[in-house]
Design a protein around this motif. Structure first.
Motif, PDB file in Angstrom:
ATOM      1  N   GLU A 140     -48.790  44.186 -12.843  1.00  0.00           N
ATOM      2  CA  GLU A 140     -48.021  43.318 -13.734  1.00  0.00           C
ATOM      3  C   GLU A 140     -48.056  43.829 -15.176  1.00  0.00           C
ATOM      4  O   GLU A 140     -47.113  43.615 -15.944  1.00  0.00           O
ATOM      5  CB  GLU A 140     -48.542  41.888 -13.631  1.00  0.00           C
ATOM      6  CG  GLU A 140     -48.218  41.267 -12.275  1.00  0.00           C
ATOM      7  CD  GLU A 140     -48.784  39.877 -12.084  1.00  0.00           C
ATOM      8  OE1 GLU A 140     -49.696  39.485 -12.864  1.00  0.00           O
ATOM      9  OE2 GLU A 140     -48.327  39.176 -11.151  1.00  0.00           O
ATOM     10  N   LYS A 141     -49.109  44.542 -15.537  1.00  0.00           N
ATOM     11  CA  LYS A 141     -49.183  45.165 -16.857  1.00  0.00           C
ATOM     12  C   LYS A 141     -48.133  46.258 -16.976  1.00  0.00           C
ATOM     13  O   LYS A 141     -47.467  46.401 -18.011  1.00  0.00           O
ATOM     14  CB  LYS A 141     -50.582  45.747 -17.085  1.00  0.00           C
ATOM     15  CG  LYS A 141     -50.776  46.364 -18.459  1.00  0.00           C
ATOM     16  CD  LYS A 141     -52.194  46.881 -18.632  1.00  0.00           C
ATOM     17  CE  LYS A 141     -52.379  47.522 -20.005  1.00  0.00           C
ATOM     18  NZ  LYS A 141     -53.759  48.063 -20.168  1.00  0.00           N
ATOM     19  N   GLU A 142     -47.954  47.052 -15.903  1.00  0.00           N
ATOM     20  CA  GLU A 142     -46.932  48.102 -15.901  1.00  0.00           C
ATOM     21  C   GLU A 142     -45.534  47.501 -16.025  1.00  0.00           C
ATOM     22  O   GLU A 142     -44.663  48.056 -16.694  1.00  0.00           O
ATOM     23  CB  GLU A 142     -47.025  48.920 -14.607  1.00  0.00           C
ATOM     24  CG  GLU A 142     -48.233  49.834 -14.516  1.00  0.00           C
ATOM     25  CD  GLU A 142     -48.167  50.991 -15.500  1.00  0.00           C
ATOM     26  OE1 GLU A 142     -47.056  51.404 -15.877  1.00  0.00           O
ATOM     27  OE2 GLU A 142     -49.244  51.478 -15.899  1.00  0.00           O
ATOM     28  N   ILE A 143     -45.327  46.366 -15.394  1.00  0.00           N
ATOM     29  CA  ILE A 143     -44.026  45.694 -15.484  1.00  0.00           C
ATOM     30  C   ILE A 143     -43.726  45.331 -16.939  1.00  0.00           C
ATOM     31  O   ILE A 143     -42.629  45.599 -17.450  1.00  0.00           O
ATOM     32  CB  ILE A 143     -44.006  44.418 -14.611  1.00  0.00           C
ATOM     33  CG1 ILE A 143     -44.123  44.774 -13.130  1.00  0.00           C
ATOM     34  CG2 ILE A 143     -42.724  43.618 -14.867  1.00  0.00           C
ATOM     35  CD1 ILE A 143     -44.258  43.577 -12.211  1.00  0.00           C
ATOM     36  N   LYS A 144     -44.691  44.753 -17.616  1.00  0.00           N
ATOM     37  CA  LYS A 144     -44.508  44.332 -19.008  1.00  0.00           C
ATOM     38  C   LYS A 144     -44.264  45.505 -19.935  1.00  0.00           C
ATOM     39  O   LYS A 144     -43.538  45.391 -20.928  1.00  0.00           O
ATOM     40  CB  LYS A 144     -45.735  43.542 -19.468  1.00  0.00           C
ATOM     41  CG  LYS A 144     -45.886  42.183 -18.786  1.00  0.00           C
ATOM     42  CD  LYS A 144     -47.156  41.470 -19.235  1.00  0.00           C
ATOM     43  CE  LYS A 144     -47.322  40.135 -18.523  1.00  0.00           C
ATOM     44  NZ  LYS A 144     -48.592  39.452 -18.899  1.00  0.00           N
ATOM     45  N   GLN A 145     -44.857  46.673 -19.624  1.00  0.00           N
ATOM     46  CA  GLN A 145     -44.723  47.856 -20.476  1.00  0.00           C
ATOM     47  C   GLN A 145     -43.528  48.728 -20.094  1.00  0.00           C
ATOM     48  O   GLN A 145     -43.365  49.823 -20.621  1.00  0.00           O
ATOM     49  CB  GLN A 145     -46.012  48.679 -20.410  1.00  0.00           C
ATOM     50  CG  GLN A 145     -47.221  47.966 -20.992  1.00  0.00           C
ATOM     51  CD  GLN A 145     -48.503  48.776 -20.889  1.00  0.00           C
ATOM     52  OE1 GLN A 145     -48.581  49.767 -20.167  1.00  0.00           O
ATOM     53  NE2 GLN A 145     -49.524  48.356 -21.620  1.00  0.00           N
ATOM     54  N   ASP A 146     -42.691  48.252 -19.169  1.00  0.00           N
ATOM     55  CA  ASP A 146     -41.499  48.985 -18.714  1.00  0.00           C
ATOM     56  C   ASP A 146     -41.870  50.353 -18.142  1.00  0.00           C
ATOM     57  O   ASP A 146     -41.151  51.333 -18.316  1.00  0.00           O
ATOM     58  CB  ASP A 146     -40.488  49.144 -19.855  1.00  0.00           C
ATOM     59  CG  ASP A 146     -39.092  49.508 -19.348  1.00  0.00           C
ATOM     60  OD1 ASP A 146     -38.752  49.127 -18.209  1.00  0.00           O
ATOM     61  OD2 ASP A 146     -38.361  50.208 -20.079  1.00  0.00           O
ATOM     62  N   GLY A 147     -43.006  50.408 -17.455  1.00  0.00           N
ATOM     63  CA  GLY A 147     -43.457  51.660 -16.885  1.00  0.00           C
ATOM     64  C   GLY A 147     -42.945  51.921 -15.479  1.00  0.00           C
ATOM     65  O   GLY A 147     -43.305  52.928 -14.864  1.00  0.00           O
ATOM     66  N   LEU A 148     -42.096  51.021 -14.961  1.00  0.00           N
ATOM     67  CA  LEU A 148     -41.551  51.173 -13.611  1.00  0.00           C
ATOM     68  C   LEU A 148     -40.028  51.152 -13.669  1.00  0.00           C
ATOM     69  O   LEU A 148     -39.442  50.365 -14.407  1.00  0.00           O
ATOM     70  CB  LEU A 148     -42.038  50.035 -12.712  1.00  0.00           C
ATOM     71  CG  LEU A 148     -43.559  49.848 -12.600  1.00  0.00           C
ATOM     72  CD1 LEU A 148     -43.871  48.515 -11.935  1.00  0.00           C
ATOM     73  CD2 LEU A 148     -44.189  50.987 -11.824  1.00  0.00           C
ATOM     74  N   ILE A 149     -39.391  52.011 -12.890  1.00  0.00           N
ATOM     75  CA  ILE A 149     -37.928  51.983 -12.870  1.00  0.00           C
ATOM     76  C   ILE A 149     -37.412  50.942 -11.881  1.00  0.00           C
ATOM     77  O   ILE A 149     -36.239  50.571 -11.912  1.00  0.00           O
ATOM     78  CB  ILE A 149     -37.312  53.366 -12.553  1.00  0.00           C
ATOM     79  CG1 ILE A 149     -37.739  53.855 -11.168  1.00  0.00           C
ATOM     80  CG2 ILE A 149     -37.670  54.366 -13.622  1.00  0.00           C
ATOM     81  CD1 ILE A 149     -37.038  55.133 -10.760  1.00  0.00           C
ATOM     82  N   GLU A 150     -38.282  50.485 -11.000  1.00  0.00           N
ATOM     83  CA  GLU A 150     -37.954  49.372 -10.095  1.00  0.00           C
ATOM     84  C   GLU A 150     -39.256  48.857  -9.522  1.00  0.00           C
ATOM     85  O   GLU A 150     -40.264  49.548  -9.484  1.00  0.00           O
ATOM     86  CB  GLU A 150     -37.012  49.816  -8.964  1.00  0.00           C
ATOM     87  CG  GLU A 150     -37.563  50.897  -8.056  1.00  0.00           C
ATOM     88  CD  GLU A 150     -38.551  50.398  -7.027  1.00  0.00           C
ATOM     89  OE1 GLU A 150     -38.428  49.219  -6.603  1.00  0.00           O
ATOM     90  OE2 GLU A 150     -39.447  51.146  -6.629  1.00  0.00           O
ATOM     91  N   TYR A 151     -39.203  47.625  -9.071  1.00  0.00           N
ATOM     92  CA  TYR A 151     -40.325  47.070  -8.328  1.00  0.00           C
ATOM     93  C   TYR A 151     -39.824  45.905  -7.488  1.00  0.00           C
ATOM     94  O   TYR A 151     -38.777  45.321  -7.760  1.00  0.00           O
ATOM     95  CB  TYR A 151     -41.462  46.632  -9.259  1.00  0.00           C
ATOM     96  CG  TYR A 151     -41.146  45.427 -10.119  1.00  0.00           C
ATOM     97  CD1 TYR A 151     -41.464  44.134  -9.698  1.00  0.00           C
ATOM     98  CD2 TYR A 151     -40.521  45.571 -11.355  1.00  0.00           C
ATOM     99  CE1 TYR A 151     -41.171  43.030 -10.478  1.00  0.00           C
ATOM    100  CE2 TYR A 151     -40.221  44.472 -12.140  1.00  0.00           C
ATOM    101  CZ  TYR A 151     -40.560  43.207 -11.705  1.00  0.00           C
ATOM    102  OH  TYR A 151     -40.266  42.115 -12.477  1.00  0.00           O
ATOM    103  N   ALA A 152     -40.572  45.615  -6.437  1.00  0.00           N
ATOM    104  CA  ALA A 152     -40.175  44.527  -5.540  1.00  0.00           C
ATOM    105  C   ALA A 152     -41.411  44.012  -4.829  1.00  0.00           C
ATOM    106  O   ALA A 152     -42.477  44.633  -4.874  1.00  0.00           O
ATOM    107  CB  ALA A 152     -39.151  45.029  -4.521  1.00  0.00           C
ATOM    108  N   THR A 153     -41.267  42.872  -4.179  1.00  0.00           N
ATOM    109  CA  THR A 153     -42.354  42.337  -3.356  1.00  0.00           C
ATOM    110  C   THR A 153     -41.948  42.462  -1.899  1.00  0.00           C
ATOM    111  O   THR A 153     -40.781  42.274  -1.538  1.00  0.00           O
ATOM    112  CB  THR A 153     -42.631  40.862  -3.689  1.00  0.00           C
ATOM    113  OG1 THR A 153     -41.421  40.096  -3.542  1.00  0.00           O
ATOM    114  CG2 THR A 153     -43.154  40.725  -5.104  1.00  0.00           C
ATOM    115  N   TYR A 154     -42.926  42.808  -1.080  1.00  0.00           N
ATOM    116  CA  TYR A 154     -42.686  42.962   0.344  1.00  0.00           C
ATOM    117  C   TYR A 154     -43.949  42.534   1.082  1.00  0.00           C
ATOM    118  O   TYR A 154     -45.035  43.063   0.817  1.00  0.00           O
ATOM    119  CB  TYR A 154     -42.337  44.420   0.682  1.00  0.00           C
ATOM    120  CG  TYR A 154     -42.132  44.682   2.158  1.00  0.00           C
ATOM    121  CD1 TYR A 154     -41.022  44.158   2.816  1.00  0.00           C
ATOM    122  CD2 TYR A 154     -43.029  45.444   2.879  1.00  0.00           C
ATOM    123  CE1 TYR A 154     -40.822  44.383   4.165  1.00  0.00           C
ATOM    124  CE2 TYR A 154     -42.837  45.680   4.239  1.00  0.00           C
ATOM    125  CZ  TYR A 154     -41.736  45.154   4.870  1.00  0.00           C
ATOM    126  OH  TYR A 154     -41.536  45.372   6.209  1.00  0.00           O
TER     127      TYR A 154
END
Length: 211
Positions: free
Chosen positions: A62-76
């Motif tokens: 969730e820290k990476e999400i806030k820092q825009d360190g991912l080009i995509e993410y999802a839950t599975y």
């Protein structure tokens, strides 16, 4: 003209053989780079940190999400999965075709951000074969297998949004088909807009010079 890398997104039902197919592709051909995803799920037997996945805590993800360190993410299946941005951009700039093995939610997000991305969906020859492969894997409980089959029912509704489907009936021939599709995709007009525009300008210059 410098050859730019293509962002190739490979999705498919759990148990369709995506991982084995990607492994064979990288072993057979040398211009591919497999993006390593980040996940909050626990490692399976024989999986290693930094090879199959980067295994992190929910807090770290969730820290990476806030820092825009991912080009995509999802839950599975109640876990996060995401693609680190830096590695992908580096490989594309080097001219490498980078393969992202991700779920359908992430794939469609990628297509929104990268319209030239090539989306491929791997399928087994039949639903019965899918169930057989999931059971034979021996890494999940019957409850998890049932959950993955239910998820496949949902994913089957979004396959039309992909560019091509690949039926994984034979590993060698499937790998060859995958490579041929990616190779052909390099010549698609959407990925050669700069070259096309330069050709137009050169043609106009030639015509004007003749007058």
């Amino acid at each position: 003209m410098k050859r730019k890398g293509i962002l190739v997104v490979v999705s498919g039902f759990s148990g369709a053989g995506k991982g084995t197919l990607m492994e064979q592709l990288l072993k057979t051909y040398d211009n591919y780079s497999l993006s390593i995803s980040m996940t909050t799920r626990a490692p399976r037997p024989k999986e290693r940190e930094g090879r199959e996945y980067f295994f992190v805590t929910k807090e770290s993800f969730e820290k990476e999400i806030k820092q825009d360190g991912l080009i995509e993410y999802a839950t599975y299946c109640e876990n996060y999965y995401g693609t680190p941005r830096k590695y992908v951009e580096e490989q594309l700039n080097r001219g490498k075709d980078i393969i992202l093995e991700i779920e359908i939610q992430g794939a469609l997000k990628i297509k929104e951000k990268f319209p030239t991305a090539l989306l491929l969906f791997v399928m087994p020859p039949s639903a019965k074969e899918l169930e057989k492969r999931l059971t034979k894997r021996g890494t999940e409980t019957p409850e998890v297998i049932e959950k993955r089959l239910r998820r496949a029912v949902e994913e089957a509704q979004g396959i039309e949004k992909y560019d091509f489907i690949i039926v994984n009936d034979d590993l060698e021939s499937c790998t060859r088909r995958l490579h041929n599709l990616i190779t052909a995709a390099h010549n698609a007009p959407i990925r050669n807009e700069e070259f096309i525009e330069n050709m137009r300008q050169e043609l106009n210059a030639l015509v004007k010079g003749e007058k």
